[in-house]
Design an enzyme around this catalytic site. Structure first.
Site, PDB file in Angstrom:
ATOM      1  CG  ASP A  76      -0.188  -0.384   2.461  1.00  0.00           C
ATOM      2  OD1 ASP A  76       0.996   0.031   2.706  1.00  0.00           O
ATOM      3  OD2 ASP A  76      -0.722  -1.065   3.337  1.00  0.00           O
ATOM      4  CG  ASP A  78       0.363   4.320   4.472  1.00  0.00           C
ATOM      5  OD1 ASP A  78      -0.678   3.854   3.903  1.00  0.00           O
ATOM      6  OD2 ASP A  78       0.772   3.729   5.218  1.00  0.00           O
ATOM      7  CG  ASP A 150       7.437   1.693  14.077  1.00  0.00           C
ATOM      8  OD1 ASP A 150       7.855   2.374  13.084  1.00  0.00           O
ATOM      9  OD2 ASP A 150       6.804   0.705  13.530  1.00  0.00           O
TER      10      ASP A 150
END
Length: 529
Positions: A76, A78, A150
């Site tokens: 995907d 983003d 993260d």
């Protein structure tokens, strides 16, 4: 007190440097990497270009940049921008907002979803967790947005305008060195979001990256924190792992870090995963066979994978040693494991059917078992795949022969296409969304019509996004003209009562096309008898 405050102020530059190695952002231009604008999804490029035309800063971010720098195909795309969700909704009529505390915009295209978020700041009150609704999150800058992520390789931005990669945290070099580096302090990061420990093990198994000893020790110190994580997020991560076709490698890393025993304690203790190397354990063998079948384009579901993980809990059922009260026996064995991971009720019922029907496959030579009727059951395919994989993992030739008997005939598939996971298809979330939008409403969304998913939410003025920039006044004028052209909308006659207008409208609706002389049927008199 003054000395404590002074010591904290002196440590601020050190804490900032841990998060932002390149405070101004280092750009790697196209001469230094092979990432090109043409490799990006064309619909995602449309989103970035429209945001840029309206003066907003927007980049590709996260896994798509990481995967394409490594030569992998991203699942995907983003996008991150400095436009607020309300401003994004104003530019794209085919969009909807999700999330409670921090809104994220999903822009819907035919068969895909482009996720657009706003730059966020990591500032929040002390002790707030990522899933805490009382925690404060604010809009921020690209630097602040990178520092709250993260891992360093997930904090890279790609600017398609000049085809440059922007790095604030040193993620570009970490990708080249195949190293997993967490942003900020590892212990604090894992306490804020325990799912990051699972993701660290996942990326290590999927990408072949090294887990530094310091990061590995931090995971082992904080592994009990994973029990505080949102179970819905964990189930979503499991599904993503199953879809990769590399579940064995990921679960091997989970076993090495000690997370597997925390996440699936009952299934782990019931098998031999704690006594032998993971690839030689029952769970490891079953997952390896499932991965091989998935890579050979077999249709598998997440329920099949979860059943293979929990198969050791019902080994007596797989060995056909239980003849009575089978359902109660399975529930008794699996219920603690189901409750531990908060497994959905619908998936529990499906797994119960899978294990309860395992004995039927041992009756291949018995015509009274009515195999044709059994093949038509909605749970047959998943139950058969579990039986076949278990037979291959055990190396039992007799069970393999019985599996071949049930495999003869027309190829079957799971009756619900949305349950299929495949490394060759889009994510199951996008498939379910595509089915939901397969009707005429999807066409209206693409053309800038009403968004049925955004009822009750904040929505900006509707614009014709796919036909160029149009004003609201133009849209209202066109809607008024279309309403005026409709035959069932006519101007009421002067002085005509409301009841008369209703009778004229009802009569016109009952009149058939092509039969102008058909008159409205008169109600029968009560006194006609």
């Amino acid at each position: 007190m003054f000395n404590r405050i002074l010591g904290f102020v002196k440590r601020l530059p050190l804490l900032k440097n841990r998060a932002l190695q390149q405070s101004e952002g280092k750009r790697y231009y196209r001469q230094q990497h092979g990432l090109r604008r043409e490799q990006m999804d064309p619909d995602a490029l449309k989103v970035v270009n429209r945001l840029s035309r309206h003066g907003y800063k927007s980049y590709f971010v996260g896994g798509c940049v990481r995967d394409m720098l490594m030569g992998r195909k991203p699942k995907d795309f983003d996008i991150v921008t400095n436009a607020t969700p309300a401003q994004i909704r104003k530019l794209f009529s085919n969009s909807r907002s999700i999330g409670r505390r921090f809104r994220i915009v999903h822009i819907l295209f035919r068969g895909k979803v482009i996720e657009v978020s706003t730059f966020r700041s990591p500032s929040r009150r002390a002790g707030a967790r990522d899933d805490d609704t009382e925690g404060e999150l604010h809009y921020g800058t690209p630097q602040e947005d990178a520092s709250r992520r993260d891992f360093t390789f997930n904090a890279l931005y790609f600017d398609p305008r000049n085809e440059s990669v922007i790095d604030y945290v040193g993620g570009y070099e970490d990708i080249r060195n195949k190293r997993i580096v967490i942003i900020g302090d590892a212990d604090r990061s894992f306490r804020e979001d325990p799912v990051r420990m699972l993701r660290a093990a996942k990326f290590s198994g999927l990408l072949g990256f090294e887990l530094p000893s310091s990061l590995l020790k931090a995971i082992r110190r904080n592994k009990q924190e994973i029990l505080k994580a949102n179970q819905s997020r964990l189930l979503e991560e499991y599904t993503k792992i199953f879809r990769t076709g590399q579940t064995t490698e990921v679960f091997h890393k989970l076993a090495d870090t000690g997370l597997l025993r925390i996440l699936f304690g009952d299934a782990f203790d019931a098998g031999d995963a704690g006594r032998v190397p993971f690839p030689e354990s029952g769970i490891g063998k079953r997952l390896a066979i499932a991965d091989r079948m998935l890579n050979e384009r077999e249709d598998l579901t997440a329920t099949i994978y979860m059943s293979l993980i929990m198969a050791d809990l019902v080994s007596s059922i797989l060995d056909d040693r239980v003849k009575h009260n089978v359902i109660e026996h399975i529930k008794k064995k699996l219920m603690p494991a189901w409750k531990a991971i908060q497994y959905p009720a619908r998936e529990r019922d499906r797994m119960l059917q899978i294990f309860a029907s395992q004995s039927r496959f041992n009756q291949s030579d018995n015509r009274k078992s009515r195999p044709d009727v059994f093949r038509k059951k909605p749970f047959f395919y998943e139950a058969f795949m579990v039986f076949k994989i278990n037979a291959l993992a055990r190396g039992n030739e007799a069970l393999v022969q019985k599996a071949m008997f049930w495999e003869i005939g027309p190829k079957t598939r799971p009756p619900e296409a949305n349950r299929i996971i495949s490394i060759f298809n889009r994510a199951s979330y996008e498939r379910s969304l595509q089915r939901a939008l397969a009707d005429d409403s999807m066409d209206r969304l693409g053309d800038g019509g009403p968004d049925k998913f955004s009822r009750g939410q904040d929505r900006g003025p509707r614009e014709r996004g796919d036909r160029g920039e149009r004003s609201d006044r133009t849209d209202r004028t066109e809607r008024t003209e279309r309403s005026a052209r409709r035959p069932d909308r006519e101007t009421p006659r002067e002085g005509e009562p409301r009841e008369g207008r209703r009778r004229r409208r009802d009569g016109r609706r009952r009149r058939r096309p092509g039969s102008a002389n058909v008159t409205e049927k008169q109600p029968e008199s009560v006194d006609q008898g």
